[in-house]
Design a protein around this motif. Structure first.
Motif, mmCIF file in Angstrom:
data_model
loop_
_atom_site.group_PDB
_atom_site.id
_atom_site.type_symbol
_atom_site.label_atom_id
_atom_site.label_comp_id
_atom_site.label_asym_id
_atom_site.label_seq_id
_atom_site.Cartn_x
_atom_site.Cartn_y
_atom_site.Cartn_z
ATOM 1 N N ILE A 28 -6.147 8.317 8.180
ATOM 2 C CA ILE A 28 -6.788 9.140 8.818
ATOM 3 C C ILE A 28 -7.306 10.327 8.326
ATOM 4 O O ILE A 28 -6.377 11.214 7.769
ATOM 5 N N ASN B 41 -12.528 12.372 13.349
ATOM 6 C CA ASN B 41 -11.570 11.578 12.591
ATOM 7 C C ASN B 41 -12.409 10.500 11.991
ATOM 8 O O ASN B 41 -12.784 9.604 12.594
ATOM 9 N N ILE C 129 -11.319 7.182 10.647
ATOM 10 C CA ILE C 129 -9.924 6.348 10.796
ATOM 11 C C ILE C 129 -10.156 5.056 10.029
ATOM 12 O O ILE C 129 -11.147 4.313 10.311
ATOM 13 N N ILE D 237 -3.430 1.550 11.610
ATOM 14 C CA ILE D 237 -3.958 2.604 10.891
ATOM 15 C C ILE D 237 -3.487 2.874 9.107
ATOM 16 O O ILE D 237 -2.280 2.890 8.986
#
Length: 189
Positions: free
Chosen positions: A169, A153, A155, A166
């Motif tokens: 992603i 991932n 991110i 966030i």
């Protein structure tokens, strides 16, 4: 197993095969509803934010997810961007909002079980932005010994002075032809 990985890949990444049931955050047992809430302390540090991301999508078969907490992790207009190879051998990406992810994958995750565990993390940060390369393994049950899938991932996060958000992603799965480099694996692998 190869078929399962392919189906899961397309379910979670590209196709909208499974429709999400009404998102009421209650258990299937109407006599014993499970009410989920948001824990705002889970986004105060970068570490807590990443751990909450993994915890919010992970669970055994028929285990409800805390989708309220999941959505609380993301900035407005954040994207979840799975990438992979389609049936024609072409690399593809799919752009989803957190709500799209829940609609496309939520039911499958709960009906089949999906436990995603972070096994390695690389962080680059500057000021109020951070990029995390987070290597994961995925299991269908808590007691499964061998992961059925691994990947990374990517991110992107922002700190607004009070909490981490966030922003995006972007992820891909490991394949026979695209193994995870040792740099992104724990030392004992």
């Amino acid at each position: 197993m190869k078929h399962l990985v392919l189906v899961l890949s397309f379910t979670l990444c590209i196709n909208s095969i499974h429709a999400q049931k009404k998102d009421d955050d209650t258990s299937k047992n109407a006599e014993n509803p499970v009410e989920f809430s948001i824990d705002s302390s889970r986004v105060l540090t970068l570490d807590k934010t990443i751990k909450t991301l993994y915890r919010s999508i992970s669970g055994g078969k028929n285990e409800k997810r805390n989708w309220k907490q999941f959505k609380y992790l993301f900035k407005p207009d954040a994207k979840l961007i799975p990438s992979g190879i389609n049936e024609l051998g072409q690399y593809m990406v799919n752009y989803m909002s957190p709500d799209d992810y829940i609609k496309n994958s939520g039911t499958w995750l709960e009906e089949n079980g999906f436990i995603e565990k972070e096994i390695h993390r690389e962080i680059d940060a500057f000021g109020n932005i951070a990029h995390v390369f987070s290597t994961y393994e995925a299991y269908l049950t808590h007691d499964q010994k061998t992961p059925f899938m691994r990947g990374i991932n990517s991110i992107q996060l922002q700190f607004d002075g009070k909490r981490w958000w966030i922003v995006n992603i972007f992820w891909t799965q490991e394949t026979k032809y695209n193994p995870i480099p040792k740099t992104y694996l724990p030392n004992n692998y």
